[in-house]
Design a protein around this motif. Sequence first.
Motif, PDB file in Angstrom:
ATOM      1  N   ILE A   1       0.826  -1.219   0.000  1.00 22.05           N
ATOM      2  CA  ILE A   1       0.000   0.000   0.000  1.00 22.05           C
ATOM      3  C   ILE A   1       0.857   1.264   0.000  1.00 22.05           C
ATOM      4  N   GLY A   2       2.142   1.093  -0.340  1.00 20.04           N
ATOM      5  CA  GLY A   2       2.978   2.259  -0.570  1.00 20.04           C
ATOM      6  C   GLY A   2       3.898   2.679   0.558  1.00 20.04           C
ATOM      7  N   ILE A   3       3.960   1.898   1.646  1.00 22.10           N
ATOM      8  CA  ILE A   3       4.888   2.217   2.747  1.00 22.10           C
ATOM      9  C   ILE A   3       6.160   1.406   2.500  1.00 22.10           C
ATOM     10  N   GLU A   4       7.148   2.024   1.881  1.00 23.05           N
ATOM     11  CA  GLU A   4       8.309   1.296   1.368  1.00 23.05           C
ATOM     12  C   GLU A   4       9.206   0.718   2.463  1.00 23.05           C
ATOM     13  N   ASN A   5       9.395   1.447   3.538  1.00 23.26           N
ATOM     14  CA  ASN A   5      10.262   0.979   4.620  1.00 23.26           C
ATOM     15  C   ASN A   5       9.541   1.187   5.955  1.00 23.26           C
ATOM     16  N   PRO A   6       8.529   0.360   6.225  1.00 26.24           N
ATOM     17  CA  PRO A   6       7.675   0.600   7.397  1.00 26.24           C
ATOM     18  C   PRO A   6       8.429   0.516   8.719  1.00 26.24           C
ATOM     19  N   LYS A   7       7.978   1.353   9.652  1.00 25.57           N
ATOM     20  CA  LYS A   7       8.541   1.373  11.000  1.00 25.57           C
ATOM     21  C   LYS A   7       7.670   0.484  11.885  1.00 25.57           C
ATOM     22  N   VAL A   8       8.282  -0.488  12.529  1.00 24.95           N
ATOM     23  CA  VAL A   8       7.563  -1.512  13.297  1.00 24.95           C
ATOM     24  C   VAL A   8       7.846  -1.331  14.786  1.00 24.95           C
ATOM     25  N   ALA A   9       6.776  -1.234  15.576  1.00 22.71           N
ATOM     26  CA  ALA A   9       6.903  -1.122  17.033  1.00 22.71           C
ATOM     27  C   ALA A   9       6.331  -2.378  17.694  1.00 22.71           C
ATOM     28  N   PRO A  10       7.188  -3.252  18.241  1.00 19.37           N
ATOM     29  CA  PRO A  10       6.670  -4.369  19.051  1.00 19.37           C
ATOM     30  C   PRO A  10       6.197  -3.803  20.394  1.00 19.37           C
ATOM     31  N   LEU A  11       4.921  -3.930  20.669  1.00 16.69           N
ATOM     32  CA  LEU A  11       4.341  -3.276  21.843  1.00 16.69           C
ATOM     33  C   LEU A  11       4.542  -4.086  23.130  1.00 16.69           C
ATOM     34  N   ALA A  12       4.673  -3.345  24.206  1.00 22.23           N
ATOM     35  CA  ALA A  12       4.726  -3.917  25.555  1.00 22.23           C
ATOM     36  C   ALA A  12       4.173  -2.860  26.500  1.00 22.23           C
ATOM     37  N   ALA A  13       4.125  -3.173  27.784  1.00 24.16           N
ATOM     38  CA  ALA A  13       3.608  -2.215  28.761  1.00 24.16           C
ATOM     39  C   ALA A  13       4.662  -1.182  29.144  1.00 24.16           C
ATOM     40  N   VAL A  14       5.927  -1.513  28.912  1.00 24.63           N
ATOM     41  CA  VAL A  14       7.038  -0.620  29.283  1.00 24.63           C
ATOM     42  C   VAL A  14       8.041  -0.565  28.138  1.00 24.63           C
ATOM     43  N   GLU A  15       8.978   0.379  28.232  1.00 23.97           N
ATOM     44  CA  GLU A  15       9.960   0.561  27.165  1.00 23.97           C
ATOM     45  C   GLU A  15      11.315  -0.038  27.517  1.00 23.97           C
ATOM     46  N   VAL A  16      11.399  -0.692  28.654  1.00 27.89           N
ATOM     47  CA  VAL A  16      12.675  -1.298  29.072  1.00 27.89           C
ATOM     48  C   VAL A  16      12.534  -2.816  29.035  1.00 27.89           C
ATOM     49  N   ILE A  17      13.665  -3.478  28.888  1.00 26.52           N
ATOM     50  CA  ILE A  17      13.656  -4.943  28.832  1.00 26.52           C
ATOM     51  C   ILE A  17      13.574  -5.497  30.247  1.00 26.52           C
ATOM     52  N   ASN A  18      12.552  -6.304  30.474  1.00 23.76           N
ATOM     53  CA  ASN A  18      12.319  -6.898  31.790  1.00 23.76           C
ATOM     54  C   ASN A  18      12.157  -8.409  31.610  1.00 23.76           C
ATOM     55  N   PRO A  19      13.085  -9.218  32.128  1.00 26.38           N
ATOM     56  CA  PRO A  19      13.003 -10.675  31.953  1.00 26.38           C
ATOM     57  C   PRO A  19      11.688 -11.278  32.450  1.00 26.38           C
ATOM     58  N   ALA A  20      10.995 -10.575  33.344  1.00 28.06           N
ATOM     59  CA  ALA A  20       9.720 -11.080  33.852  1.00 28.06           C
ATOM     60  C   ALA A  20       8.573 -10.801  32.888  1.00 28.06           C
ATOM     61  N   MET A  21       8.825  -9.991  31.857  1.00 31.25           N
ATOM     62  CA  MET A  21       7.782  -9.632  30.885  1.00 31.25           C
ATOM     63  C   MET A  21       8.222 -10.119  29.502  1.00 31.25           C
TER      64      MET A  21
END
Length: 301
Positions: free
Chosen positions: A168-188
């Motif tokens: 649909i014309g988005i040549e290099n799409p930006k992908v956001a894998p969603l989570a509840a926080v922006e930091v890496i947490n081994p429990a999540m």
Amino acid sequence: MLLDSLIDKATQFERMTVAVAAAEDEEVIEAIIGALKQDLAKFLLFGDERKILRLIKEKSPAFEKDERLSIVHAESEISAAENAVRSVSNNEASVLMKGNIPTAVLLKAVLNKEYGLRAGSVLSHTAVFEVPGFDRFTIITDAGMNIAPDLEQKAQIVKNAVSIARAIGIENPKVAPLAAVEVINPAMQATMDAAALTMMNRHGQINGCVIDGPLALDNAVSSLAAEHKGIKSEVAGKADILLVPTIEVGNTLYKSLIYFANAKVGAVIAGAKAPIVLTSRADSAQSKLYSLALAICSVSK
């Protein structure tokens, strides 16, 4: 209007055929008539011939004998699903569309080893939204197929969504894998998978896009929110594709956009040999029309 422009784009391709399983559905027939008015496609309608003809006559009698419509009577929904899938498998049609039939019945035919449409990869639901106040498409995946995908499945879901975005014309799409926080947490687990997907992208294992995560929803779609949190990223605030961690998150986000934000949507199942229009029975005829346009664009990419 973004999704209306998608219909315009779909009309520019060579007219293809859509196979509809159990077409005896009011909203489906309304969408088909809308597509015929736009000269979007030809249709093979599988199902109860009498009911299909009655609905066409009720909605728009002018299309009763339209040469772009062919009706193939089926005695049952199972037969309608099987014949519709076979028509795509045999290259008589390029797109499969769900009518008045349970999703499980249609998918059983889609996954049939003899005549099905499985291409060896993960099938995933990809929804393209036009959200009021946003000047770009927002793509959500997977809100309808994979319940709790693991890392490998998420990687394939991203690849499927990127394929649709590029169509649909988005040549290099930006992908956001969603989570509840922006930091890496081994429990999540969602944060761990998001970080792994980001590294897979940087190492060339997932191409044609930019992935960065984990990101919470606000930071993925709002530059202001990302700025307030000091997040510096190519994706933050500008995400084209929102990868949800589970089907519950995706389904809730999908329906929230429709019912709270009055968003418009078109959606397909990607990852099969042909795109599948697998909308909810509650979806409007206009949404089904957008989904048809999206499927046609993805075939013609």
